[in-house]
Design a protein around this motif. Structure first.
Motif, short mmCIF file in Angstrom:
data_model
loop_
_atom_site.label_atom_id
_atom_site.label_comp_id
_atom_site.label_asym_id
_atom_site.label_seq_id
_atom_site.Cartn_x
_atom_site.Cartn_y
_atom_site.Cartn_z
N ILE A 2 0.94 -1.11 -0.30
CA ILE A 2 0.24 -0.02 -0.08
C ILE A 2 0.91 1.28 0.14
CG2 ILE A 2 -1.75 1.09 1.36
CD1 ILE A 2 -2.98 -1.33 2.31
N THR A 3 1.89 1.94 0.96
CA THR A 3 2.83 2.23 1.36
C THR A 3 2.92 2.97 -0.39
OG1 THR A 3 3.12 2.50 3.70
CG2 THR A 3 5.25 3.88 1.80
N ALA A 4 3.64 1.49 -0.96
CA ALA A 4 4.58 1.77 -2.41
C ALA A 4 3.81 2.55 -3.25
CB ALA A 4 5.15 0.45 -3.17
N VAL A 5 2.68 1.27 -3.68
CA VAL A 5 1.59 2.04 -4.80
C VAL A 5 1.63 3.10 -4.81
CG1 VAL A 5 -0.53 1.73 -5.86
CG2 VAL A 5 1.18 -0.45 -5.28
N GLN A 6 0.91 3.67 -3.38
CA GLN A 6 0.45 4.89 -3.35
C GLN A 6 1.76 6.40 -3.75
OE1 GLN A 6 0.09 5.32 0.87
NE2 GLN A 6 -2.11 5.09 0.64
N ALA A 7 2.71 5.63 -3.13
CA ALA A 7 4.34 6.43 -3.25
C ALA A 7 4.52 6.30 -5.37
CB ALA A 7 5.19 6.00 -2.44
N MET A 8 4.80 5.93 -5.54
CA MET A 8 4.51 4.87 -7.35
C MET A 8 3.72 6.27 -7.89
SD MET A 8 5.59 1.72 -7.82
CE MET A 8 4.96 0.44 -7.18
N LEU A 37 8.16 13.77 -1.96
CA LEU A 37 8.99 12.72 -2.09
C LEU A 37 10.24 13.55 -2.55
CD1 LEU A 37 6.10 10.44 -3.02
CD2 LEU A 37 7.71 9.81 -2.24
N ASP A 38 10.11 14.67 -3.19
CA ASP A 38 10.91 15.05 -3.82
C ASP A 38 11.64 15.87 -2.63
OD1 ASP A 38 10.37 15.92 -6.04
OD2 ASP A 38 9.35 17.72 -6.13
N ASP A 39 10.82 15.94 -1.19
CA ASP A 39 12.46 16.50 -0.36
C ASP A 39 13.09 15.48 0.17
OD1 ASP A 39 10.99 19.09 -0.40
OD2 ASP A 39 10.19 19.21 1.00
N MET A 40 12.66 14.21 0.26
CA MET A 40 12.88 12.97 0.73
C MET A 40 13.68 12.86 0.07
SD MET A 40 10.35 10.58 1.74
CE MET A 40 11.21 8.92 2.34
N ILE A 41 13.88 12.33 -1.12
CA ILE A 41 14.70 12.31 -2.89
C ILE A 41 15.63 13.43 -2.64
CG2 ILE A 41 15.17 12.44 -4.96
CD1 ILE A 41 12.30 11.02 -5.56
N ASN A 42 15.66 14.79 -2.76
CA ASN A 42 16.68 15.50 -2.34
C ASN A 42 18.23 15.44 -0.97
OD1 ASN A 42 16.12 16.98 -4.84
ND2 ASN A 42 15.04 18.85 -3.54
N ILE A 43 17.03 14.98 0.05
CA ILE A 43 18.06 14.56 1.61
C ILE A 43 19.16 13.12 1.07
CG2 ILE A 43 17.63 13.55 3.46
CD1 ILE A 43 15.60 15.48 3.81
N ALA A 44 18.44 12.26 0.16
CA ALA A 44 18.59 11.16 0.41
C ALA A 44 20.68 11.17 -0.39
CB ALA A 44 18.18 10.14 -0.93
N VAL A 45 20.21 12.26 -1.94
CA VAL A 45 21.28 12.44 -2.72
C VAL A 45 22.48 13.68 -1.67
CG1 VAL A 45 21.61 13.94 -4.68
CG2 VAL A 45 19.40 12.36 -4.55
#
Ligand SMILES: Nc1ncnc2c1ncn2[C@@H]1O[C@H](COP(=O)(O)OP(=O)(O)O)[C@@H](O)[C@H]1O
Ligand SMILES: [Mg+2]
Length: 404
Positions: free
Chosen positions: A21-27, A359-367
């Protein structure tokens, strides 16, 4: 070129379905103008599948559909990216390449650092906390020990291993009695309320311990907070910057917030303008957002959440759950979720942060974390091998490495 984002989920865990459920929502919410979204679904046997049908819920309902419409793949690292390659068939074709991974896994065996360790070894950036934060986040005993040491309020507790219980049941029961009934018994490293039971007397306590031992060999028993309401707060950030979300008040129907309350409830009170076609997951529990609580309490919870996030060395988005005693007006951190259900997106919407932005923020933090880590020294020059002389080496090992 778009950034190729792999969403990794499922796997060998009791929270397999919740993870879907978490993944399908995020996608569904990842911004496809910026990202190419690649599902990385792990079956309960940890076989990886990819393919567009995995972005819809239907394919998970029939194992046959998965095999027919999706590709069974293996992955390996190549030129700084993660390559997904056909596992079967004559030609080992590369079917997708991933630049960054969003782990959308939940629970023991997955969220607890296992997946994060795998991604570290592959040398690929990933969102969320690293191994250390995730491991502590999954273990309710480690969490309490670390938070206590940092001055964060937690409930009184006792913990033990199953073998200790079988060897010295009387002592352990006596220790639990000192907490005073009722107590709540939990497997230390499960989630989604699985294996958790309240015990009001010694007989039920023993039953509850036996039940919890089915799920884990490490057991936590806590005092029960009466007149309790549950407040949750999400933190987004890293060790250099943190912000907190709106606080939610969770209105469970049972004595404890059960698996049903969490995932099969009556539908979110607040919803995004966009439709959520997947089951609503954590966003479905009956909840009040923002919680109707005094400003001072909201501020204290927000500050405590940052303190807890920092203590764990967390990263990305985390949800910190509180038990609030309405009578004594005391609050306790109940647990930290390093990969919260639905990634806590619904707690950020009142702050005008839509799910795609989160999700953008999470990706930026990860990079950023990935780049910072590359700057740290990982090679240590040493002459141990040059002085280690083969068969006569056992002595050398003793002398040199033994002092480690
Ligand atoms: N000390 C406690 N006192 C009263 N209720 C509790 C206590 N600890 C947990 N609960 C209830 O049990 C639920 C599940 O416990 P929790 O520790 O959050 O486990 P999980 O990781 O499975 O979510 C909580 O959401 C809350 O409703
Ligand atoms: Mg919980």
């Amino acid at each position: 070129m778009k950034i190729r984002v792999g969403v990794l989920y499922g796997g060998k865990t009791t929270e397999h379905e919740v993870s879907i459920i978490t993944a399908v929502q995020a996608m569904e919410f990842l911004n496809t103008d910026k990202y190419e979204v690649i599902p990385m679904y792990l079956t309960k046997e940890n076989e990886m599948y990819t393919g567009a049908p995995l972005k819809e819920m239907d394919v998970y309902k029939e194992p046959e559909l998965l095999k027919r419409y999706c590709k069974n793949v293996v992955c390996y690292n190549k030129d700084g990216a993660l390559v997904l390659q056909n596992k079967n068939g004559l030609f080992k074709k590369i079917v997708a390449t991933v630049d960054i991974v969003i782990p959308a896994v939940h629970g023991y065996n997955m969220e607890d650092g296992n997946v994060q360790g795998l991604l570290e070894t592959y040398g690929i950036p990933y969102t969320g906390s690293d191994i250390y934060g995730c491991t502590v986040g999954q273990d309710k005993v480690f969490q309490k020990q670390i938070l206590e040491a940092e001055g964060v309020p937690v409930t009184k507790y006792v913990w033990f291993y199953d073998n200790e219980y079988y060897e010295n049941e009387t002592k352990i029961i006596d220790d639990v009695k000192k907490l005073g009934f009722p107590v709540i018994v939990k497997p230390a490293r499960q989630g989604s309320s699985i294996g958790i039971k309240i015990a009001k007397d010694e007989e039920v306590l023993k039953e509850a311990i036996e039940e919890a031992i089915k799920y884990d060999d490490k057991i936590l028993i806590e005092e029960v907070i009466n007149n309790m309401t549950e407040l949750n707060c999400s933190v987004l950030g890293s060790n250099s910057y943190m912000e907190t979300s709106a606080i939610e008040q969770v209105m469970g129907k049972d004595e404890i917030l059960s698996f049903n309350d969490k995932y099969i409830g009556n539908g979110a009170k607040k919803g995004s303008a966009k439709k959520i076609s997947a089951s609503k997951g954590m966003a479905s529990t009956d909840r009040v957002i923002p919680a109707d609580i005094p400003e001072k309490l909201a501020k204290d919870i927000s500050e405590t959440s940052k303190k807890a996030f920092r203590a764990l060395g967390a990263s990305g988005v985390v949800r910190i759950d509180y038990l609030y005693d309405k009578k004594s007006k005391k609050y306790y951190v109940n647990e930290l979720n390093t990969i919260p259900g639905s990634l806590s997106f619904y707690l950020w919407m009142p702050l005008n942060k839509e799910y795609d932005e989160l999700l953008d923020d999470m990706i930026n933090i990860a990079v950023k974390r990935f780049k910072n880590k590359l700057k740290k020294t990982t090679i240590f020059e040493s002459n141990i091998l040059s002085t280690f002389d083969g068969t006569k080496g056992t002595k050398g090992m003793k002398g040199k490495l033994g002092q480690k």
